[in-house]
Design a protein around this motif. Structure first.
Motif, mmCIF file in Angstrom:
data_model
loop_
_atom_site.group_PDB
_atom_site.id
_atom_site.type_symbol
_atom_site.label_atom_id
_atom_site.label_comp_id
_atom_site.label_asym_id
_atom_site.label_seq_id
_atom_site.Cartn_x
_atom_site.Cartn_y
_atom_site.Cartn_z
ATOM 1 N N ARG A 44 1.121 -14.102 70.318
ATOM 2 C CA ARG A 44 0.269 -13.016 69.865
ATOM 3 C C ARG A 44 0.607 -12.542 68.453
ATOM 4 O O ARG A 44 -0.213 -11.927 67.787
ATOM 5 C CB ARG A 44 0.374 -11.824 70.832
ATOM 6 C CG ARG A 44 -0.122 -12.116 72.233
ATOM 7 C CD ARG A 44 -1.595 -12.466 72.267
ATOM 8 N NE ARG A 44 -2.446 -11.390 71.768
ATOM 9 C CZ ARG A 44 -3.762 -11.457 71.663
ATOM 10 N NH1 ARG A 44 -4.382 -12.566 71.993
ATOM 11 N NH2 ARG A 44 -4.462 -10.426 71.204
ATOM 12 N N GLN A 45 1.818 -12.833 67.973
ATOM 13 C CA GLN A 45 2.172 -12.463 66.608
ATOM 14 C C GLN A 45 1.435 -13.301 65.567
ATOM 15 O O GLN A 45 1.335 -12.910 64.405
ATOM 16 C CB GLN A 45 3.675 -12.627 66.390
ATOM 17 C CG GLN A 45 4.555 -11.774 67.273
ATOM 18 C CD GLN A 45 6.012 -12.016 66.968
ATOM 19 O OE1 GLN A 45 6.499 -11.654 65.911
ATOM 20 N NE2 GLN A 45 6.709 -12.666 67.868
ATOM 21 N N VAL A 46 0.943 -14.461 65.995
ATOM 22 C CA VAL A 46 0.288 -15.404 65.096
ATOM 23 C C VAL A 46 -1.208 -15.119 65.069
ATOM 24 O O VAL A 46 -1.848 -14.964 66.117
ATOM 25 C CB VAL A 46 0.554 -16.850 65.549
ATOM 26 C CG1 VAL A 46 -0.171 -17.849 64.662
ATOM 27 C CG2 VAL A 46 2.051 -17.122 65.556
ATOM 28 N N SER A 47 -1.777 -15.053 63.871
ATOM 29 C CA SER A 47 -3.212 -14.832 63.729
ATOM 30 C C SER A 47 -3.989 -16.059 64.199
ATOM 31 O O SER A 47 -3.460 -17.175 64.248
ATOM 32 C CB SER A 47 -3.552 -14.512 62.274
ATOM 33 O OG SER A 47 -2.916 -13.322 61.844
ATOM 34 N N ARG A 48 -5.267 -15.846 64.522
ATOM 35 C CA ARG A 48 -6.095 -16.958 65.008
ATOM 36 C C ARG A 48 -6.113 -18.094 63.992
ATOM 37 O O ARG A 48 -5.945 -19.251 64.347
ATOM 38 C CB ARG A 48 -7.512 -16.479 65.294
ATOM 39 C CG ARG A 48 -7.622 -15.553 66.490
ATOM 40 C CD ARG A 48 -9.044 -15.070 66.715
ATOM 41 N NE ARG A 48 -9.908 -16.182 67.062
ATOM 42 C CZ ARG A 48 -10.843 -16.683 66.252
ATOM 43 N NH1 ARG A 48 -11.016 -16.165 65.039
ATOM 44 N NH2 ARG A 48 -11.602 -17.690 66.636
ATOM 45 N N HIS A 49 -6.329 -17.796 62.741
ATOM 46 C CA HIS A 49 -6.220 -18.753 61.639
ATOM 47 C C HIS A 49 -5.187 -18.168 60.686
ATOM 48 O O HIS A 49 -5.509 -17.299 59.870
ATOM 49 C CB HIS A 49 -7.568 -18.953 60.949
ATOM 50 C CG HIS A 49 -8.600 -19.575 61.830
ATOM 51 N ND1 HIS A 49 -9.952 -19.494 61.600
ATOM 52 C CD2 HIS A 49 -8.464 -20.305 62.961
ATOM 53 C CE1 HIS A 49 -10.611 -20.143 62.545
ATOM 54 N NE2 HIS A 49 -9.732 -20.651 63.384
ATOM 55 N N HIS A 50 -3.957 -18.631 60.776
ATOM 56 C CA HIS A 50 -2.819 -17.963 60.136
ATOM 57 C C HIS A 50 -2.519 -18.509 58.738
ATOM 58 O O HIS A 50 -2.380 -17.752 57.779
ATOM 59 C CB HIS A 50 -1.579 -18.108 61.023
ATOM 60 C CG HIS A 50 -0.478 -17.164 60.662
ATOM 61 N ND1 HIS A 50 -0.184 -16.035 61.411
ATOM 62 C CD2 HIS A 50 0.414 -17.184 59.648
ATOM 63 C CE1 HIS A 50 0.828 -15.392 60.848
ATOM 64 N NE2 HIS A 50 1.211 -16.077 59.781
ATOM 65 N N ALA A 51 -2.385 -19.832 58.619
ATOM 66 C CA ALA A 51 -1.998 -20.448 57.346
ATOM 67 C C ALA A 51 -2.534 -21.867 57.291
ATOM 68 O O ALA A 51 -2.913 -22.449 58.314
ATOM 69 C CB ALA A 51 -0.479 -20.443 57.183
ATOM 70 N N ARG A 52 -2.561 -22.424 56.078
ATOM 71 C CA ARG A 52 -3.077 -23.784 55.909
ATOM 72 C C ARG A 52 -2.189 -24.570 54.954
ATOM 73 O O ARG A 52 -1.796 -24.063 53.893
ATOM 74 C CB ARG A 52 -4.513 -23.763 55.391
ATOM 75 C CG ARG A 52 -5.121 -25.159 55.200
ATOM 76 C CD ARG A 52 -6.616 -25.117 54.968
ATOM 77 N NE ARG A 52 -6.974 -24.105 53.998
ATOM 78 C CZ ARG A 52 -7.894 -23.161 54.201
ATOM 79 N NH1 ARG A 52 -8.540 -23.104 55.350
ATOM 80 N NH2 ARG A 52 -8.170 -22.286 53.253
ATOM 81 N N PHE A 53 -1.889 -25.814 55.323
ATOM 82 C CA PHE A 53 -1.183 -26.771 54.471
ATOM 83 C C PHE A 53 -2.230 -27.741 53.917
ATOM 84 O O PHE A 53 -2.986 -28.343 54.682
ATOM 85 C CB PHE A 53 -0.135 -27.551 55.262
ATOM 86 C CG PHE A 53 0.972 -26.701 55.813
ATOM 87 C CD1 PHE A 53 2.148 -26.516 55.111
ATOM 88 C CD2 PHE A 53 0.838 -26.089 57.063
ATOM 89 C CE1 PHE A 53 3.180 -25.738 55.627
ATOM 90 C CE2 PHE A 53 1.858 -25.315 57.584
ATOM 91 C CZ PHE A 53 3.030 -25.136 56.864
#
Length: 233
Positions: A44-53
Motif C-alpha cells: 500500500r505504500q507504493v503508488s499504482r504507477h510509482h516510477a519508470r525506468f
C-alpha cells in the motif's frame, strides 16, 4: 553509457517482497502497485504507477511518477529524471529496494544461453561447486557458502575479485590488479590509495555476508592474494 545490441542493464530486487528477482531493462519498465505494471510491488505504500525506468542513449533514466511516498536513489529523493550509474540503490517508498547494474556489469544476453520473459530473467543461476567463495563470471554473481553476496558487487569490486579468483592462492602484483580493474590506459593515473580504498570496500562487502573469513590478504611489498578455504560438505 550507451547500450549496445548484445548487452542490457539489469535491475535486481534486494530488500523487499521481490527480493532476489531480476529484470532486463530492454524497454520502458513501469514499477507500481497496479497489476498492469511491468514490476508489481503489492504494498500500500507504493503508488499504482510509482516510477519508470527508461533506456536512453545516455543510459537508463529513472523517473518518479508523482508517487505519494517517493522514490530514492542512494538515499536521495528523485525529483527530476536521473540517469542511473552502476551499483545505484533505488528505493521505492519504504517497500522495495533495487540495485541497478549497468550494461557492462551484467550478463551478455545471448539468446542461445539465456531464456527469459520480456522483463524477468529466470531461472536464477546456481553457484559452481568450488571453494567457500564462488564466482560466476557471466552473471557477475558471487556466493559465500550458500549465501549470495547482495546487493551485487560494483563493476570495479567484481573485477578486483575476479583477477584474484583466477589466481587463487597466488600473489597478484598490485600493478596487475590495477590494470585489470581500471584498464591499461587509466592504470597510469590510478593511485595506490585508490586501490587500497577499493580493497577495503570489497572486504567490507564480503564481510557483510561472512564476517568469519578474511578472503583478501595483502602481501606487503608484493600484492594481493585470495585465500579461499574449502567449503564444508
Amino acid at each position: 553509457m550507451e547500450m549496445n545490441s548484445e548487452e542490457v542493464a539489469v535491475l535486481v530486487a534486494n530488500a523487499g517482497p521481490l527480493n532476489g528477482q531480476r529484470w532486463a531493462l530492454r524497454g520502458p519498465t513501469l514499477v507500481g502497485r497496479d497489476s498492469s505494471c511491468d514490476i508489481v510491488v503489492a504494498d500500500r505504500q507504493v503508488s499504482r504507477h510509482h516510477a519508470r525506468f527508461s533506456p536512453t542513449p545516455r543510459g537508463v533514466e529513472l523517473e518518479d511518477l508523482g508517487s505519494k511516498n517517493g522514490t530514492h536513489v542512494n538515499g536521495q529523493p528523485v525529483r527530476d529524471p536521473v540517469i542511473l550509474q552502476d551499483g545505484d540503490v533505488v528505493q521505492i517508498a519504504l517497500a522495495q529496494q533495487f540495485v541497478y547494474l549497468s550494461s557492462d556489469a551484467t550478463v551478455p544476453l545471448d539468446a542461445d544461453e539465456i531464456d527469459f520473459s520480456p522483463y524477468q530473467i529466470s531461472p536464477p543461476l546456481q553457484p559452481p561447486a568450488q571453494g567457500l567463495l564462488r564466482l560466476e563470471k557471466k552473471s557477475r554473481r558471487v556466493w559465500i557458502g550458500d549465501k549470495e553476496v547482495l546487493p551485487p558487487l560494483s563493476v570495479s569490486q567484481f573485477r578486483l575479485l575476479e583477477i584474484l579468483y583466477e589466481h587463487e592462492g597466488k600473489v597478484v602484483p598490485r600493478e596487475t590488479v590495477i590494470a585489470n580493474v581500471w584498464g591499461d590506459v587509466e592504470a597510469v593515473v590510478v593511485s595506490e590509495q585508490a586501490l587500497d580504498a577499493l580493497v577495503r570496500r570489497l572486504r567490507d562487502r564480503l564481510a557483510g555476508t561472512d564476517p568469519t573469513h578474511t578472503f583478501i590478504a595483502t602481501v606487503r611489498g608484493h600484492g594481493l592474494r585470495l585465500d579461499n578455504p574449502k567449503a564444508d560438505r
